[in-house]
Write a protein that holds these residues in place. Structure first.
Motif, PDB file in Angstrom:
ATOM      1  N   THR A 330      59.752  63.708  69.243  1.00 55.12           N
ATOM      2  CA  THR A 330      61.155  63.814  69.627  1.00 55.12           C
ATOM      3  C   THR A 330      61.805  64.828  68.689  1.00 55.12           C
ATOM      4  N   VAL A 331      63.024  65.236  69.015  1.00 58.43           N
ATOM      5  CA  VAL A 331      63.800  66.102  68.120  1.00 58.43           C
ATOM      6  C   VAL A 331      65.198  65.504  67.973  1.00 58.43           C
ATOM      7  N   THR A 332      65.865  65.841  66.879  1.00 63.23           N
ATOM      8  CA  THR A 332      67.252  65.432  66.699  1.00 63.23           C
ATOM      9  C   THR A 332      68.159  66.598  67.064  1.00 63.23           C
ATOM     10  N   GLU A 342      58.235  73.918  70.135  1.00 65.24           N
ATOM     11  CA  GLU A 342      56.903  73.441  69.740  1.00 65.24           C
ATOM     12  C   GLU A 342      56.642  72.046  70.301  1.00 65.24           C
ATOM     13  N   ALA A 343      57.664  71.173  70.277  1.00 66.70           N
ATOM     14  CA  ALA A 343      57.502  69.814  70.797  1.00 66.70           C
ATOM     15  C   ALA A 343      57.246  69.833  72.297  1.00 66.70           C
ATOM     16  N   VAL A 344      57.962  70.693  73.018  1.00 64.01           N
ATOM     17  CA  VAL A 344      57.780  70.795  74.471  1.00 64.01           C
ATOM     18  C   VAL A 344      56.385  71.308  74.802  1.00 64.01           C
ATOM     19  N   LEU A 345      55.931  72.331  74.056  1.00 62.47           N
ATOM     20  CA  LEU A 345      54.615  72.913  74.328  1.00 62.47           C
ATOM     21  C   LEU A 345      53.499  71.941  73.953  1.00 62.47           C
ATOM     22  N   THR A 346      53.697  71.179  72.884  1.00 63.70           N
ATOM     23  CA  THR A 346      52.689  70.197  72.469  1.00 63.70           C
ATOM     24  C   THR A 346      52.570  69.080  73.495  1.00 63.70           C
ATOM     25  N   ASP A 347      53.726  68.636  73.979  1.00 61.88           N
ATOM     26  CA  ASP A 347      53.750  67.549  74.953  1.00 61.88           C
ATOM     27  C   ASP A 347      53.285  68.019  76.326  1.00 61.88           C
ATOM     28  N   ASN A 348      53.440  69.327  76.565  1.00 61.84           N
ATOM     29  CA  ASN A 348      52.987  69.952  77.804  1.00 61.84           C
ATOM     30  C   ASN A 348      53.624  69.336  79.053  1.00 61.84           C
ATOM     31  N   ALA A 349      54.882  68.881  78.916  1.00 61.92           N
ATOM     32  CA  ALA A 349      55.532  68.230  80.059  1.00 61.92           C
ATOM     33  C   ALA A 349      56.869  68.863  80.410  1.00 61.92           C
ATOM     34  N   GLY A 350      57.260  69.919  79.720  1.00 62.82           N
ATOM     35  CA  GLY A 350      58.454  70.647  80.115  1.00 62.82           C
ATOM     36  C   GLY A 350      59.755  70.099  79.596  1.00 62.82           C
ATOM     37  N   ARG A 351      59.704  69.085  78.698  1.00 67.97           N
ATOM     38  CA  ARG A 351      60.944  68.547  78.135  1.00 67.97           C
ATOM     39  C   ARG A 351      60.615  67.736  76.878  1.00 67.97           C
ATOM     40  N   GLU A 360      67.478  56.601  68.127  1.00 71.94           N
ATOM     41  CA  GLU A 360      67.868  56.171  69.475  1.00 71.94           C
ATOM     42  C   GLU A 360      67.970  57.371  70.417  1.00 71.94           C
ATOM     43  N   TYR A 361      67.637  57.135  71.690  1.00 73.37           N
ATOM     44  CA  TYR A 361      67.658  58.196  72.706  1.00 73.37           C
ATOM     45  C   TYR A 361      69.087  58.677  72.957  1.00 73.37           C
ATOM     46  N   THR A 362      69.267  59.995  73.009  1.00 76.09           N
ATOM     47  CA  THR A 362      70.589  60.551  73.345  1.00 76.09           C
ATOM     48  C   THR A 362      70.535  61.578  74.479  1.00 76.09           C
ATOM     49  N   GLY A 363      69.349  62.039  74.882  1.00 76.61           N
ATOM     50  CA  GLY A 363      69.253  63.021  75.958  1.00 76.61           C
ATOM     51  C   GLY A 363      67.922  63.746  75.907  1.00 76.61           C
ATOM     52  N   VAL A 364      67.826  64.825  76.690  1.00 72.81           N
ATOM     53  CA  VAL A 364      66.610  65.652  76.687  1.00 72.81           C
ATOM     54  C   VAL A 364      66.990  67.129  76.676  1.00 72.81           C
ATOM     55  N   VAL A 365      66.079  67.933  76.159  1.00 70.30           N
ATOM     56  CA  VAL A 365      66.172  69.392  76.272  1.00 70.30           C
ATOM     57  C   VAL A 365      64.940  69.848  77.030  1.00 70.30           C
ATOM     58  N   ASP A 366      65.141  70.715  78.034  1.00 67.45           N
ATOM     59  CA  ASP A 366      63.991  71.120  78.852  1.00 67.45           C
ATOM     60  C   ASP A 366      63.550  72.545  78.554  1.00 67.45           C
ATOM     61  N   MET A 367      62.391  72.882  79.083  1.00 71.33           N
ATOM     62  CA  MET A 367      61.777  74.188  78.833  1.00 71.33           C
ATOM     63  C   MET A 367      62.654  75.337  79.334  1.00 71.33           C
ATOM     64  N   LYS A 368      63.307  75.161  80.471  1.00 75.98           N
ATOM     65  CA  LYS A 368      64.145  76.228  81.022  1.00 75.98           C
ATOM     66  C   LYS A 368      65.252  76.609  80.038  1.00 75.98           C
ATOM     67  N   THR A 369      65.920  75.599  79.457  1.00 78.03           N
ATOM     68  CA  THR A 369      66.984  75.861  78.479  1.00 78.03           C
ATOM     69  C   THR A 369      66.445  76.626  77.277  1.00 78.03           C
TER      70      THR A 369
END
Length: 413
Positions: A330-332, A342-351, A360-369
């Motif tokens: 996750t990222v803060t 790096e987290a998106v590429l490692t997870d290989n799921a686009g977010r 605690e969860y607050t949202g997501v950042v996706d690859m497009k952004t």
């Protein structure tokens, strides 16, 4: 949580600071002079053995200088009692340096107790600081260091350094011994703390990416702590002073500038979520009604736990424990865009999931952004390079014109 007392940082002046060791032909640190502003984070970066840690340790006189002066908030501290000085300057090191026979609370309370704080004030401060560094006081107060992970030990080390609310915090490669993911989160935590506390932080690292991420200004040091360049991260990335500094910047300066932009500066979106204790049918209904192919399962404390896809739930035949993919990173909001990428590429799921101070969860950042941000940086670099090229061409044209005019005057004469 009690309010932090909010002691602001103090200015630091180093004037011709020098350290010579007996029998050595050259000084380890040779006449270093610099001014560090109150409330800023300055990072010393340089090759191994260049004297950056020695320079840092002379500020609180763990190493006694053999020449020069040190002033903190205008007060010359070169000749005062070094023990009293160290109680006013927080210090955090790579291995956290916690006393193994003391609990977390006792480690944090060490300096306040030595400076005469009463028991109630110390207890309140321990509670406050554990919360501040993202550790639940009830869970961690009475633990011993051996029962903490490396990242948790480093958090306690930072809390202990801040315990007496010093205006200055010295940090000597404090995150160097932990894994990369934990290191990223500790860096984010330090950035968040500094936004709240406004201490003067002097930080030593050999990692230039860490320096870019953390520093308001970076001092790139040569051997004997000679200053090659002392400037903002952006200025060093875009205009390194010489080949030595360029070697630290390395290739991909545009991508390194992703370390200058935070997750909080880009669009953070939401995604469908469910709690781990929700009935299975309710989770499935949320997923089916969300219009997306996946849902984020949160644990009992609201932290990201698993990504669930429709196919996962069908294949697991209703057994939630076997379904989905554990959240690996996750990222803060204080993480850099490079961390997020790096987290998106490692997870290989686009977010990647974005979390708050307690995970605690607050949202997501996706690859497009993230890719839009990379594109904007590369485009800015391209335009800057074109502008620089036009300036060079204009200078060459002026020089050629001046030379032609000079030749004409010579022929006329």
């Amino acid at each position: 949580m009690p309010e932090t007392s909010g002691t602001s940082g103090a200015s630091i002046e180093l004037e011709h600071l020098t350290k010579r060791y007996p029998g050595s032909p050259q000084p380890a640190v040779d006449s270093v002079s610099m001014e560090i502003r109150a409330g800023e984070t300055v990072v010393f970066v340089g090759p191994s053995g260049c004297g950056k840690s020695t320079t840092l340790k002379m500020i609180n006189r763990l190493i006694e200088p053999t020449g020069g002066r040190i002033r903190i908030n205008g007060e010359d501290v070169t000749d005062i009692d070094p023990v009293k000085l160290r109680r006013k300057v927080g210090y955090a090191i790579q291995s956290a340096g916690l006393f193994p026979h003391m609990t977390v609370a006792q480690n944090i309370a060490l300096v306040p107790r030595m400076t005469g704080w009463d028991r109630r004030r110390i207890a309140d401060r321990v509670e406050e600081l554990l919360d501040l560094v993202g550790l639940d006081p009830g869970e961690f107060r009475d633990r011993y260091p051996r029962r903490l992970s490396g990242g948790q030990q480093q958090r306690v080390g930072v809390a202990r350094a801040l315990a007496a609310d010093p205006p200055v915090l010295l940090m000597d490669e404090p995150f160097g011994a932990v894994d990369p993911i934990t290191r990223d989160h500790l860096q984010d935590e330090l950035i968040r703390l500094q936004r709240e506390l406004h201490k003067t932080i002097v930080f030593v690292t050999h990692d230039f990416d860490e320096a870019i991420k953390l520093g308001d200004r970076i001092a790139v040091l040569r051997e004997r702590s000679h200053i090659a360049q002392f400037d903002t991260p952006e200025a060093i990335l875009t205009n390194p002073a010489d080949d030595f500094v360029s070697g630290f910047v390395g290739a991909g300066a545009a991508l390194k500038r992703l370390n200058l932009t935070r997750v909080r500066d880009v669009e953070i979106t939401g995604c469908p979520t469910a709690a781990v204790d929700d009935p299975l049918q309710e989770i499935f209904n949320k997923l089916r009604g969300s219009g997306t192919n996946e849902i984020l399962l949160l644990d009992r404390r609201g932290r990201p736990y698993k990504w669930l896809r429709r196919g996962d739930m069908m294949r697991a035949k209703g057994a939630l424990a076997r379904a989905g993919t554990l959240v690996s990173d996750t990222v803060t909001r204080d993480a850099t865009l490079r961390d997020a990428l790096e987290a998106v590429l490692t997870d290989n799921a686009g977010r990647v999931a974005v979390t708050g101070r307690h995970g605690e969860y607050t949202g997501v950042v996706d690859m497009k952004t993230l890719m839009n941000s990379v594109h904007d940086l590369l485009e800015a670099d391209r335009l800057e390079a074109m502008e620089h090229q036009h300036e060079l061409e204009a200078v060459r044209a002026d020089r050629t014109h001046a030379e032609q005019e000079g030749d004409g005057e010579d022929r006329t004469a």
